[in-house]
Scaffold this active site. Structure first.
Site, mmCIF file in Angstrom:
data_model
loop_
_atom_site.group_PDB
_atom_site.id
_atom_site.type_symbol
_atom_site.label_atom_id
_atom_site.label_comp_id
_atom_site.label_asym_id
_atom_site.label_seq_id
_atom_site.Cartn_x
_atom_site.Cartn_y
_atom_site.Cartn_z
ATOM 1 C CB SER A 1 -22.515 -31.120 74.392
ATOM 2 O OG SER A 1 -23.900 -30.758 74.141
ATOM 3 C CD GLN B 1 -20.316 -23.176 65.998
ATOM 4 O OE1 GLN B 1 -19.583 -23.591 66.794
ATOM 5 N NE2 GLN B 1 -20.228 -22.423 64.868
ATOM 6 C CB VAL B 2 -27.276 -21.546 68.630
ATOM 7 C CG1 VAL B 2 -28.352 -20.767 67.683
ATOM 8 C CG2 VAL B 2 -27.696 -22.764 69.043
ATOM 9 C CG ASP C 1 -29.872 -30.930 78.671
ATOM 10 O OD1 ASP C 1 -29.190 -30.832 79.892
ATOM 11 O OD2 ASP C 1 -29.223 -30.543 77.621
ATOM 12 C CB VAL D 1 -25.823 -16.472 69.353
ATOM 13 C CG1 VAL D 1 -25.823 -15.368 68.516
ATOM 14 C CG2 VAL D 1 -26.714 -17.585 69.054
ATOM 15 C CE LYS E 1 -29.363 -28.199 68.092
ATOM 16 N NZ LYS E 1 -30.051 -28.798 69.493
#
Length: 484
Positions: free
Chosen positions: A160, A163-164, A310, A156, A178
């Protein structure tokens, strides 16, 4: 009454965008669990569906997870671990984070450039489903279809360093999983070596006194921490405790049994992306969400000495009531002994005292200025206080125009502030904090948030009374926590 200082910056804003280039990963989407009855029903339905799918696949002799992934792999540019390692330097790790930061900080860029860079705030190029499944199997002891009741091969979000994927646990919880990219560690180390060269070039051209090695060492330390998802899992637990039952700020719930040093699983959060929120929310809702973002940072830094480094829009989910879910706790800064005490006098002098002489003396003591610089204190104050204007007046309205004007002033290395810029340094302790300040300010500018920010600030730095409705709600929440 304590006099803590607001951890906001701009003191070395000419270096802020570059210093902010290295940051964190992105955890997308995660939160409320369904009721027990609903969850049981969902488990039953998913189990039945998977059983039927298995029976059909067996009858047809095809449709295995491996075959399905092989088809999906063809849709992705990255299909092997070697490809991931090779491509990371181009679209993952440090360089991607630089683009993410610049894309929403540098408001003065042309619209076309901003649009191009904005793609880095959402999805990067994903790794193949086969690679993601291999990481899950190696770390959790079985393929995703066994570890989870339901697993979505197509990610989805891809960012960096990971990925999820969306999944459902065997007890029926919607979760965001993740998965870290293979080879990302080596890619980030390579990028950081390149960043050290970049800092050296930057300091030689602009900030003559910049401690490039100290900055890169600080960034490398934070990035190495970010690669350890077990540490991020602990950060999630810490922030969940700090903001437990907060009226407006939400933290996703960790699922420890499905988390490792390369996999982080939290409950799924439904909410609006920043772009959707900008399109659909009323100004009142944007005002509320913007204040929540601002207070989240102030509460964490001023009252707990820990903060999420972040602050880009992809790390939030927005809700219709103006509350915000905060995602991604990979880049978290904790003050080491003496760090805050070194920075505090400078920030006090700028924001609370507003005294040019005190500012210069404090900056020399904190390492922002070398002694014997010979510059007029008023000239220095006028420059370093530019980003602090929201806290120097009774009412202030953030805007993109203000960000453009302020960034233009602090980054004009050949303008009237050139002499100040040349003698400034950025202490390593200040790097991540500076990033947070500019990031939050940029988001508030896009949301056009306004309010009594000086009085709001005094709530955190001088135990002032609540200045807004949200401030009163937070004060009541804190009092209830103290009495529980």
């Amino acid at each position: 009454m304590s006099r803590k200082a607001l951890p906001i910056a701009g003191l070395v804003a000419a270096g802020a965008a570059i210093a902010a280039a290295v940051a964190a990963t992105r955890l997308d989407d995660p939160p409320p669990a369904v009721g027990r009855a609903g969850r049981t029903l969902r488990v039953w339905r998913l189990s039945a569906r998977n059983s039927a799918r298995f029976a059909i696949a067996k009858a047809r002799g095809l449709g295995s997870a491996d075959e399905r992934r092989a088809q999906l792999d063809q849709e992705f540019a990255i299909r092997t671990a070697e490809d991931v390692a090779r491509e990371l330097g181009q679209m993952k790790g440090v360089l991607m984070k630089a683009g993410q930061m610049i894309s929403f900080i540098l408001e003065s860029l042309p619209e076309e450039a901003q649009s191009a860079l904005a793609t880095l705030q959402s999805d990067g190029e994903p790794m193949s489903p086969t690679l993601a499944a291999a990481v899950v199997e190696a770390d959790l002891g079985g393929p995703p279809e066994q570890v989870f009741l339901d697993w979505t091969d197509r990610p989805v979000a891809a960012a960096s360093i990971g990925q999820v994927h969306r999944a459902v646990t065997h007890d029926g919880r919607d979760v965001a999983v993740k998965v870290q990219y293979p080879g990302v560690h080596d890619a980030i180390e390579h990028d950081l070596d390149a960043a050290e060269v970049m800092y050296g070039m930057f300091s030689s051209m602009m900030l003559k006194g910049l401690d490039a090695k100290g900055l890169v060492d600080e960034l490398r330390m934070r990035m190495r921490e970010e690669l350890d998802y077990r540490l991020e899992a602990q950060n999630v637990l810490t922030f969940a405790e700090v903001f437990a039952n907060h009226p407006w700020a939400r933290i996703p719930t960790l699922v420890p049994s499905c988390s490792t040093d390369r996999i982080l699983t939290t409950e799924w959060v439904d909410g609006m992306s920043f772009d959707q929120f900008m399109r659909e929310a009323s100004q009142d809702t944007k005002q509320r969400a913007g204040e929540v973002l601002w207070r989240f940072a102030q509460h964490a830094v001023n009252r707990h000495g820990i903060f999420n480094g972040d602050p880009h829009p992809g790390n939030y989910k927005f809700h219709h009531d103006g509350s915000v879910t905060f995602l991604d706790f990979g880049l978290v800064k904790r003050w080491e002994p003496g760090e805050w005490e070194s920075l505090q006098p400078t920030l006090d002098a700028v924001v609370i005292d507003r005294d040019p002489e005190l500012v210069c003396a404090a900056m020399e003591g904190s390492g922002f200025l070398r002694e014997g610089h010979g510059l007029d204190p008023q000239l220095i104050f006028d420059y370093v206080s530019s980003p602090y204007r929201p806290y120097l007046v009774d009412e202030f309205r953030f805007s993109r125009e203000w960000m453009i004007e302020t960034l233009g002033r602090v980054m004009d290395v050949k303008g009237p502030n050139a002499a100040v810029i040349e003698v400034l340094n950025m202490p390593p302790s200040f790097v991540i904090l500076d990033r947070v300040v500019w990031g939050v300010n940029a988001i508030l500018g896009k949301l056009e948030v306004e309010g009594p920010f000086r009085a709001m600030l005094l709530e955190y730095v001088a135990d002032g009374p609540p200045a807004t409705e949200i401030g009163a709600a937070e004060a009541a929440w804190m009092k209830a926590g103290a009495n529980s």
